[in-house]
Design a protein around this motif. Structure first.
Motif, PDB file in Angstrom:
ATOM      1  N   ARG A 131     107.039 -28.331  95.183  1.00 23.10           N
ATOM      2  CA  ARG A 131     107.424 -29.201  94.072  1.00 23.10           C
ATOM      3  C   ARG A 131     107.669 -28.399  92.792  1.00 23.10           C
ATOM      4  NH1 ARG A 131     103.464 -32.155  94.593  1.00 23.10           N
ATOM      5  NH2 ARG A 131     102.069 -31.319  93.009  1.00 23.10           N
ATOM      6  N   GLU A 132     106.758 -27.511  92.454  1.00 24.04           N
ATOM      7  CA  GLU A 132     106.856 -26.789  91.187  1.00 24.04           C
ATOM      8  C   GLU A 132     107.870 -25.658  91.226  1.00 24.04           C
ATOM      9  OE1 GLU A 132     103.305 -25.661  89.197  1.00 24.04           O
ATOM     10  OE2 GLU A 132     102.207 -27.480  89.768  1.00 24.04           O
ATOM     11  N   ALA A 133     108.161 -25.122  92.403  1.00 21.37           N
ATOM     12  CA  ALA A 133     109.138 -24.033  92.493  1.00 21.37           C
ATOM     13  C   ALA A 133     110.537 -24.487  92.103  1.00 21.37           C
ATOM     14  CB  ALA A 133     109.150 -23.453  93.905  1.00 21.37           C
ATOM     15  N   ARG A 134     110.792 -25.775  92.152  1.00 24.76           N
ATOM     16  CA  ARG A 134     112.118 -26.285  91.805  1.00 24.76           C
ATOM     17  C   ARG A 134     112.487 -25.982  90.348  1.00 24.76           C
ATOM     18  NH1 ARG A 134     114.370 -30.105  95.181  1.00 24.76           N
ATOM     19  NH2 ARG A 134     115.367 -31.140  93.400  1.00 24.76           N
ATOM     20  N   ARG A 135     111.487 -25.898  89.477  1.00 20.69           N
ATOM     21  CA  ARG A 135     111.794 -25.639  88.070  1.00 20.69           C
ATOM     22  C   ARG A 135     112.284 -24.214  87.827  1.00 20.69           C
ATOM     23  NH1 ARG A 135     107.321 -22.897  85.908  1.00 20.69           N
ATOM     24  NH2 ARG A 135     105.332 -23.240  86.987  1.00 20.69           N
ATOM     25  N   LEU A 136     112.181 -23.338  88.839  1.00 25.26           N
ATOM     26  CA  LEU A 136     112.664 -21.971  88.699  1.00 25.26           C
ATOM     27  C   LEU A 136     114.112 -21.817  89.160  1.00 25.26           C
ATOM     28  CD1 LEU A 136     109.489 -19.973  89.875  1.00 25.26           C
ATOM     29  CD2 LEU A 136     110.246 -20.455  87.544  1.00 25.26           C
ATOM     30  N   PHE A 137     114.744 -22.951  89.518  1.00 23.01           N
ATOM     31  CA  PHE A 137     116.149 -22.931  89.909  1.00 23.01           C
ATOM     32  C   PHE A 137     117.003 -23.536  88.791  1.00 23.01           C
ATOM     33  CE2 PHE A 137     114.156 -22.585  94.036  1.00 23.01           C
ATOM     34  CZ  PHE A 137     115.009 -21.744  94.738  1.00 23.01           C
ATOM     35  N   ASP A 138     118.251 -23.124  88.718  1.00 19.62           N
ATOM     36  CA  ASP A 138     119.201 -23.730  87.787  1.00 19.62           C
ATOM     37  C   ASP A 138     119.631 -25.097  88.311  1.00 19.62           C
ATOM     38  OD1 ASP A 138     118.988 -21.475  86.264  1.00 19.62           O
ATOM     39  OD2 ASP A 138     120.879 -20.582  86.956  1.00 19.62           O
ATOM     40  N   VAL A 139     120.213 -25.899  87.413  1.00 19.85           N
ATOM     41  CA  VAL A 139     120.583 -27.282  87.761  1.00 19.85           C
ATOM     42  C   VAL A 139     121.568 -27.310  88.923  1.00 19.85           C
ATOM     43  CG1 VAL A 139     121.712 -29.378  86.910  1.00 19.85           C
ATOM     44  CG2 VAL A 139     120.137 -28.103  85.433  1.00 19.85           C
ATOM     45  N   ARG A 140     122.539 -26.382  88.930  1.00 17.70           N
ATOM     46  CA  ARG A 140     123.545 -26.403  89.993  1.00 17.70           C
ATOM     47  C   ARG A 140     122.915 -26.247  91.368  1.00 17.70           C
ATOM     48  NH1 ARG A 140     127.980 -21.704  90.123  1.00 17.70           N
ATOM     49  NH2 ARG A 140     126.061 -20.565  90.639  1.00 17.70           N
ATOM     50  N   GLU A 141     121.981 -25.322  91.496  1.00 18.74           N
ATOM     51  CA  GLU A 141     121.334 -25.097  92.787  1.00 18.74           C
ATOM     52  C   GLU A 141     120.487 -26.303  93.187  1.00 18.74           C
ATOM     53  OE1 GLU A 141     121.580 -22.424  90.586  1.00 18.74           O
ATOM     54  OE2 GLU A 141     123.150 -21.608  91.896  1.00 18.74           O
ATOM     55  N   LEU A 142     119.851 -26.938  92.210  1.00 14.91           N
ATOM     56  CA  LEU A 142     119.049 -28.134  92.512  1.00 14.91           C
ATOM     57  C   LEU A 142     119.934 -29.264  92.993  1.00 14.91           C
ATOM     58  CD1 LEU A 142     116.507 -28.125  89.522  1.00 14.91           C
ATOM     59  CD2 LEU A 142     116.032 -27.582  91.913  1.00 14.91           C
ATOM     60  N   GLN A 143     121.091 -29.435  92.370  1.00 12.46           N
ATOM     61  CA  GLN A 143     121.990 -30.520  92.754  1.00 12.46           C
ATOM     62  C   GLN A 143     122.554 -30.342  94.158  1.00 12.46           C
ATOM     63  OE1 GLN A 143     124.847 -30.424  89.539  1.00 12.46           O
ATOM     64  NE2 GLN A 143     123.660 -31.879  88.271  1.00 12.46           N
ATOM     65  N   GLN A 144     122.814 -29.095  94.536  1.00 13.95           N
ATOM     66  CA  GLN A 144     123.377 -28.866  95.868  1.00 13.95           C
ATOM     67  C   GLN A 144     122.313 -28.577  96.922  1.00 13.95           C
ATOM     68  OE1 GLN A 144     126.078 -25.679  94.954  1.00 13.95           O
ATOM     69  NE2 GLN A 144     124.533 -24.058  95.239  1.00 13.95           N
ATOM     70  N   GLY A 145     121.023 -28.586  96.485  1.00 19.03           N
ATOM     71  CA  GLY A 145     119.931 -28.436  97.446  1.00 19.03           C
ATOM     72  C   GLY A 145     119.806 -27.050  98.033  1.00 19.03           C
ATOM     73  N   GLY A 146     120.352 -26.058  97.366  1.00 20.44           N
ATOM     74  CA  GLY A 146     120.256 -24.689  97.858  1.00 20.44           C
ATOM     75  C   GLY A 146     121.107 -23.770  97.012  1.00 20.44           C
ATOM     76  N   PHE A 147     121.316 -22.551  97.487  1.00 14.05           N
ATOM     77  CA  PHE A 147     122.045 -21.570  96.693  1.00 14.05           C
ATOM     78  C   PHE A 147     122.748 -20.571  97.605  1.00 14.05           C
ATOM     79  CE2 PHE A 147     117.751 -20.177  97.469  1.00 14.05           C
ATOM     80  CZ  PHE A 147     117.839 -18.825  97.745  1.00 14.05           C
ATOM     81  N   HIS A 148     123.776 -19.945  97.040  1.00 14.20           N
ATOM     82  CA  HIS A 148     124.517 -18.926  97.772  1.00 14.20           C
ATOM     83  C   HIS A 148     124.023 -17.547  97.355  1.00 14.20           C
ATOM     84  CE1 HIS A 148     127.320 -22.332  98.302  1.00 14.20           C
ATOM     85  NE2 HIS A 148     127.637 -21.710  99.449  1.00 14.20           N
ATOM     86  N   SER A 149     123.792 -16.694  98.349  1.00  9.94           N
ATOM     87  CA  SER A 149     123.372 -15.320  98.096  1.00  9.94           C
ATOM     88  C   SER A 149     123.677 -14.506  99.343  1.00  9.94           C
ATOM     89  CB  SER A 149     121.877 -15.275  97.772  1.00  9.94           C
ATOM     90  OG  SER A 149     121.488 -13.965  97.382  1.00  9.94           O
ATOM     91  N   GLU A 150     123.385 -13.221  99.283  1.00 10.71           N
ATOM     92  CA  GLU A 150     123.639 -12.366 100.441  1.00 10.71           C
ATOM     93  C   GLU A 150     122.487 -12.431 101.421  1.00 10.71           C
ATOM     94  OE1 GLU A 150     124.470  -8.385  99.293  1.00 10.71           O
ATOM     95  OE2 GLU A 150     126.465  -8.852  98.482  1.00 10.71           O
ATOM     96  N   ASP A 151     122.830 -12.451 102.715  1.00  6.07           N
ATOM     97  CA  ASP A 151     121.788 -12.385 103.723  1.00  6.07           C
ATOM     98  C   ASP A 151     121.434 -10.924 103.981  1.00  6.07           C
ATOM     99  OD1 ASP A 151     123.776 -11.290 105.321  1.00  6.07           O
ATOM    100  OD2 ASP A 151     124.077 -13.108 106.517  1.00  6.07           O
ATOM    101  N   ARG A 152     120.556 -10.675 104.957  1.00  7.76           N
ATOM    102  CA  ARG A 152     120.069  -9.311 105.203  1.00  7.76           C
ATOM    103  C   ARG A 152     121.160  -8.370 105.715  1.00  7.76           C
ATOM    104  NH1 ARG A 152     114.644  -8.965 104.711  1.00  7.76           N
ATOM    105  NH2 ARG A 152     113.475 -10.914 104.684  1.00  7.76           N
ATOM    106  N   ARG A 153     122.264  -8.931 106.170  1.00 13.62           N
ATOM    107  CA  ARG A 153     123.365  -8.088 106.637  1.00 13.62           C
ATOM    108  C   ARG A 153     124.426  -7.895 105.559  1.00 13.62           C
ATOM    109  NH1 ARG A 153     125.285 -11.300 111.772  1.00 13.62           N
ATOM    110  NH2 ARG A 153     125.034 -12.968 110.214  1.00 13.62           N
ATOM    111  N   GLY A 154     124.183  -8.484 104.376  1.00 13.53           N
ATOM    112  CA  GLY A 154     125.125  -8.302 103.270  1.00 13.53           C
ATOM    113  C   GLY A 154     126.217  -9.333 103.206  1.00 13.53           C
ATOM    114  N   PHE A 155     126.159 -10.386 104.057  1.00 14.44           N
ATOM    115  CA  PHE A 155     127.179 -11.431 104.054  1.00 14.44           C
ATOM    116  C   PHE A 155     126.764 -12.583 103.151  1.00 14.44           C
ATOM    117  CE2 PHE A 155     127.725  -9.477 108.332  1.00 14.44           C
ATOM    118  CZ  PHE A 155     129.015  -8.978 108.140  1.00 14.44           C
ATOM    119  N   ARG A 156     127.740 -13.199 102.520  1.00 13.95           N
ATOM    120  CA  ARG A 156     127.497 -14.350 101.662  1.00 13.95           C
ATOM    121  C   ARG A 156     127.069 -15.524 102.533  1.00 13.95           C
ATOM    122  NH1 ARG A 156     126.655 -14.648  96.211  1.00 13.95           N
ATOM    123  NH2 ARG A 156     127.391 -16.618  95.344  1.00 13.95           N
ATOM    124  N   ALA A 157     125.979 -16.213 102.157  1.00 16.07           N
ATOM    125  CA  ALA A 157     125.472 -17.326 102.953  1.00 16.07           C
ATOM    126  C   ALA A 157     124.815 -18.349 102.039  1.00 16.07           C
ATOM    127  CB  ALA A 157     124.468 -16.817 103.993  1.00 16.07           C
TER     128      ALA A 157
END
Length: 608
Positions: A513-539
């Motif tokens: 519950r409290e970790a949500r405040r460490l995300f920006d609004v855009r990531e909260l609205q879409q329920g997740g975020f885009h970043s690189e996985d362990r192989r370097g691919f966007r996910a």
């Protein structure tokens, strides 16, 4: 009796009429969970200015009757104690002069009073309590041997208060030593006091002397002393002084002494050792006088290829430092040697070198690594002893040593959260296994933390880790549950709280519950975020949550900390794949023992 407005007259009347009163405070036998005996405490009349022992002693000094008061108090306590029908021994406080006085007739006066009161000699303990320094330790030693030969037990009171010295303990060979209450108060929160008590207990074992810990005021202090192996305990939590004290220990004390749970000891800070001082880096190297011709220094460098720098010293005191590479490179320039070979070396030295005492901790040189002037890492520095030259050290060796210290420190305490690291966690698991008590080993890990850290940066990542540490610790009982941070976003909790499973559920729910405040609004609205996985691919990754693998450990289920850590790590891996982030590897499911081929160590507690 005289008016209470005249304390001195009241005291004289009190002593002349033998009207002292007594209260008795119980002393517990920790191992047997029973009463060892009672300490007699003299009192004046109820409601008078002389009620307390301190006021009685002050009045006795003023009246010049201190020895009379001590003798009367001792003999009066011997007479009063048997009438109460209490079990165990009677502890009576005496000064060195009075112990010597009672030894003059080989203890006949003491034994006569004890016999008339119905107290056998083996139930009498004389406590050496010193308000002044013992002047004649040899005479006191003889007196104590005389009384001990008659069956009377001798004890030293208030060890560690500055008057009852280690020399007295060794020389007098008492049967019991009482540890000053200062070292007991808050023991469960103070790692320094804990280490002192551990040391005194080891000393007591070496000298064959049981130890009474005084001043116990709560269950936590008693539990720690029980786990450390202390023999006896005294204090308000065991029982307050009373004219008619209880003949047995209270149910609260018995509950602590009978509990199978072990106390959580305060984590000891990393201690400075010889290997952690500047002396560890010192290299013996020749020094030169400031007027030495530079040509001679050039030859010295040629004859000593491993010499990175030479100190310029006069009268044993360092003046500067000449770096080998800079000096030799200068000499290689055209005509430099011809022009400068006769010039003194003081003209080529760094006149403002770093000088470090060999006994100084390595941490004192951290500013050299962080400073803007990196010349000091290039040149190295001079090592001194009381300001006099003893050697040189390289910047490379300083970097390497400080790095090793940081790695070692992180194994003991995580620098971000200051929670115990791998080594204390492993040690606590070993204590739990040795005590053959039930506990739960719970491994917490953040889901999707690395991509979160990559997206938001290390500062936000650190905030996420600190939030996890705060929430985990908040839901633990600090006296029963051990919280460790074993690296990165991995935490281990060794629960002894009976409701540990519910605590884990609350930790997961609150963090998610409290970790949500460490995300920006855009990531909260879409329920997740885009970043690189362990192989370097966007996910795309779901929002960061926490998972916990739980292992309920029963006595005899695991052989060593390595097996417990392996089981917890395996449960954590399954929990990270679970919809609710919780996996219990319970006994009911027939969890097998996890044998490993690797040697027992803390490696299994590293992040997976």
């Amino acid at each position: 009796m005289p008016s209470t407005s005249d304390p001195l007259a009241l005291f004289n009347a009190l002593l002349d009429t033998q009207a002292l009163q007594y209260e008795f405070q119980p002393i517990a036998d920790i191992g047997r969970a029973s009463v060892l005996g009672y300490e007699a405490l003299m009192r004046g009349p109820q409601g008078s200015a002389l009620r307390s022992p301190e006021e009685l002693l002050r009045a006795a000094r003023s009246a010049g009757r201190l020895a009379e008061l001590e003798r009367a108090a001792c003999l009066g306590a011997i007479a009063a104690f048997p009438r109460l029908g209490l079990p165990g021994k009677l502890f009576v406080n005496l000064s060195a002069p009075l112990i010597e006085h009672f030894a003059l007739d080989h203890g006949r006066e003491l034994l006569q009073h004890a016999h008339e009161a119905g107290l056998s000699p083996d139930r009498l303990v004389l406590e050496l309590t010193e308000h002044e320094r013992v002047e004649d330790a040899d005479g006191l030693q003889v007196a104590m041997k005389v009384l001990a030969a008659r069956g009377i037990t001798l004890a030293i009171d208030d060890f560690g208060d500055g008057r009852s010295s280690l020399r007295l303990w060794v020389q007098l060979r008492p049967q019991i030593v009482k540890l000053d209450k200062y070292f007991v108060h808050g023991l469960q929160r103070d790692s320094r006091k804990l280490e002192v008590v551990r040391t005194v207990l080891r000393l007591a074992e070496v000298l064959g002397t049981p130890l009474v810990a005084e001043g116990i005021e709560d269950a936590a202090e008693l539990a720690v002393l029980r786990d450390l192996g202390c023999d006896y305990a005294q204090g308000y939590y065991i029982g307050r002084p009373a004219a008619v004290p209880a003949s047995s220990l209270s149910s609260a004390v018995l509950k602590v002494l009978g509990s199978a749970k072990i106390s959580v000891l305060p984590t000891l800070s990393r201690r400075q050792r010889v290997g952690h001082s500047v002396d560890r880096l010192k290299m013996a190297a020749p020094a030169v006088a400031p007027d030495l011709a530079s040509e001679e220094l050039f030859r010295m460098f040629g004859a000593n290829p491993d010499l990175h720098a030479v100190a310029v010293v006069t009268g044993g005191l360092p003046l500067g430092l000449v770096n080998r590479r800079d000096f030799v490179e200068s000499y290689a320039q055209p005509f430099y040697r011809e022009l400068n070979s006769r010039r003194p070396v003081r003209q080529f030295m760094n006149a403002d070198p770093i000088c470090a005492e060999r006994s100084a901790p390595l941490d004192s040189l951290i500013n050299v690594l962080a400073g803007e002037d990196q010349r000091y890492l290039h040149d190295g520095f001079i090592v001194t002893e009381e300001g006099r030259y003893v050697g040189v050290a390289t910047g490379e060796s300083l970097v390497r040593a400080v790095t090793e210290l940081r790695i070692e420190a992180a194994r003991h305490a995580n620098p971000l959260t200051l929670l115990p690291g791998n080594i204390p966690v492993t040690e606590h698991i070993a204590r739990l296994l040795d005590a053959r008590t039930s506990f739960a080993a719970c491994y917490f890990d953040l889901n999707n933390f690395k991509p979160y850290n990559d997206l938001y940066g290390y500062w936000r990542g650190d905030e996420m880790i600190k939030l996890a540490a705060e929430i985990v610790a908040r839901h633990c009982d600090r006296m029963q549950d051990f919280v460790g941070h074993v690296g990165g976003d991995d935490f281990v909790v060794l629960f002894q709280s009976d409701d540990w499973a519910e605590r884990c559920e609350r930790i997961v729910a609150q963090f998610n519950r409290e970790a949500r405040r460490l995300f920006d609004v855009r990531e909260l609205q879409q329920g997740g975020f885009h970043s690189e996985d362990r192989r370097g691919f966007r996910a795309f990754f779901p929002l960061t949550t926490i998972a916990v693998g739980e292992v309920a450990v029963s006595p005899g289920q695991f052989r060593d900390p390595e097996e417990v850590a392996s089981a917890a790590a395996a449960a954590k891996k399954i929990a990270k794949l679970s919809p609710d982030g919780v996996h219990l590897a319970g006994i009911a499911m027939g969890v097998p023992r996890l044998a490993t081929t690797s040697p027992p160590n803390a490696s299994r507690l590293s992040p997976h």
